[in-house]
Scaffold this motif. Structure first.
Motif, PDB file in Angstrom:
ATOM      1  N   THR A 170       3.661  -4.483   0.965  1.00 22.74           N
ATOM      2  CA  THR A 170       4.925  -4.330   1.671  1.00 22.74           C
ATOM      3  C   THR A 170       4.718  -3.718   3.051  1.00 22.74           C
ATOM      4  O   THR A 170       5.605  -3.778   3.888  1.00 22.74           O
ATOM      5  CB  THR A 170       5.909  -3.454   0.869  1.00 22.74           C
ATOM      6  OG1 THR A 170       5.292  -2.198   0.611  1.00 22.74           O
ATOM      7  CG2 THR A 170       6.286  -4.132  -0.433  1.00 22.74           C
ATOM      8  N   THR A 209      -0.060 -10.683  -4.491  1.00 21.95           N
ATOM      9  CA  THR A 209       1.203 -10.339  -3.860  1.00 21.95           C
ATOM     10  C   THR A 209       0.893  -9.540  -2.602  1.00 21.95           C
ATOM     11  O   THR A 209       0.155  -8.561  -2.669  1.00 21.95           O
ATOM     12  CB  THR A 209       2.077  -9.477  -4.798  1.00 21.95           C
ATOM     13  OG1 THR A 209       2.260 -10.179  -6.029  1.00 21.95           O
ATOM     14  CG2 THR A 209       3.421  -9.168  -4.184  1.00 21.95           C
ATOM     15  N   SER A 210       1.445  -9.951  -1.478  1.00 22.25           N
ATOM     16  CA  SER A 210       1.190  -9.243  -0.225  1.00 22.25           C
ATOM     17  C   SER A 210       1.731  -7.820  -0.285  1.00 22.25           C
ATOM     18  O   SER A 210       2.753  -7.554  -0.937  1.00 22.25           O
ATOM     19  CB  SER A 210       1.841  -9.971   0.944  1.00 22.25           C
ATOM     20  OG  SER A 210       1.218 -11.199   1.166  1.00 22.25           O
ATOM     21  N   ASP A 221      -5.263  -8.403   2.627  1.00 22.53           N
ATOM     22  CA  ASP A 221      -3.899  -8.608   2.146  1.00 22.53           C
ATOM     23  C   ASP A 221      -3.659 -10.067   1.790  1.00 22.53           C
ATOM     24  O   ASP A 221      -2.988 -10.374   0.809  1.00 22.53           O
ATOM     25  CB  ASP A 221      -2.896  -8.139   3.210  1.00 22.53           C
ATOM     26  CG  ASP A 221      -1.477  -8.158   2.700  1.00 22.53           C
ATOM     27  OD1 ASP A 221      -1.215  -7.586   1.608  1.00 22.53           O
ATOM     28  OD2 ASP A 221      -0.621  -8.747   3.376  1.00 22.53           O
ATOM     29  N   HIS A 222      -4.240 -10.959   2.562  1.00 31.28           N
ATOM     30  CA  HIS A 222      -4.079 -12.402   2.314  1.00 31.28           C
ATOM     31  C   HIS A 222      -4.699 -12.824   0.977  1.00 31.28           C
ATOM     32  O   HIS A 222      -4.247 -13.792   0.364  1.00 31.28           O
ATOM     33  CB  HIS A 222      -4.702 -13.193   3.465  1.00 31.28           C
ATOM     34  CG  HIS A 222      -4.507 -14.662   3.351  1.00 31.28           C
ATOM     35  ND1 HIS A 222      -3.274 -15.263   3.508  1.00 31.28           N
ATOM     36  CD2 HIS A 222      -5.376 -15.656   3.081  1.00 31.28           C
ATOM     37  CE1 HIS A 222      -3.413 -16.561   3.345  1.00 31.28           C
ATOM     38  NE2 HIS A 222      -4.673 -16.836   3.081  1.00 31.28           N
ATOM     39  N   THR A 223      -5.709 -12.109   0.502  1.00 26.58           N
ATOM     40  CA  THR A 223      -6.372 -12.468  -0.756  1.00 26.58           C
ATOM     41  C   THR A 223      -5.658 -11.913  -1.987  1.00 26.58           C
ATOM     42  O   THR A 223      -5.977 -12.312  -3.105  1.00 26.58           O
ATOM     43  CB  THR A 223      -7.838 -11.971  -0.783  1.00 26.58           C
ATOM     44  OG1 THR A 223      -7.854 -10.540  -0.810  1.00 26.58           O
ATOM     45  CG2 THR A 223      -8.616 -12.489   0.412  1.00 26.58           C
ATOM     46  N   VAL A 243      -5.593  -7.463   7.279  1.00 29.57           N
ATOM     47  CA  VAL A 243      -4.804  -8.688   7.116  1.00 29.57           C
ATOM     48  C   VAL A 243      -5.538  -9.671   6.204  1.00 29.57           C
ATOM     49  O   VAL A 243      -4.926 -10.304   5.337  1.00 29.57           O
ATOM     50  CB  VAL A 243      -4.491  -9.319   8.492  1.00 29.57           C
ATOM     51  CG1 VAL A 243      -3.873 -10.700   8.340  1.00 29.57           C
ATOM     52  CG2 VAL A 243      -3.574  -8.404   9.294  1.00 29.57           C
TER      53      VAL A 243
END
Length: 77
Positions: free
Chosen positions: A31, A28-29, A23-25, A20
């Motif tokens: 999918t 674009t997150s 992904d936050h960095t 997580v």
């Protein structure tokens, strides 16, 4: 819950937090996030303990391919 299972779930949860955070960095997150293990978790519910609060699907290698919820989708099948 046995100590080994408890430790396994804690390790899976820490890996989920790592996913997580990464992904936050990203610009674009992703999918979908997936945690890939070498073998199935020691208890069937261990994958749920990560999937439900973190929305991360847990997959693992099997002699015939892959196991885990949505393994085919995650791996393009």
């Amino acid at each position: 819950m046995s100590t080994a299972t408890h430790e396994e779930v804690i390790a899976l949860e820490q890996k989920a937090v790592d996913h997580v955070e990464i992904d936050h960095t990203l610009p674009t997150s992703a999918t979908g996030l997936h945690l890939v293990l070498c073998e199935p978790p020691g208890e069937d519910w261990a994958a749920d303990a990560v999937r439900d609060p973190f929305t991360i699907h847990v997959l693992w290698g099997t002699p015939d391919g892959w196991g885990g919820e949505k393994a085919g989708t995650a791996l393009g099948g």
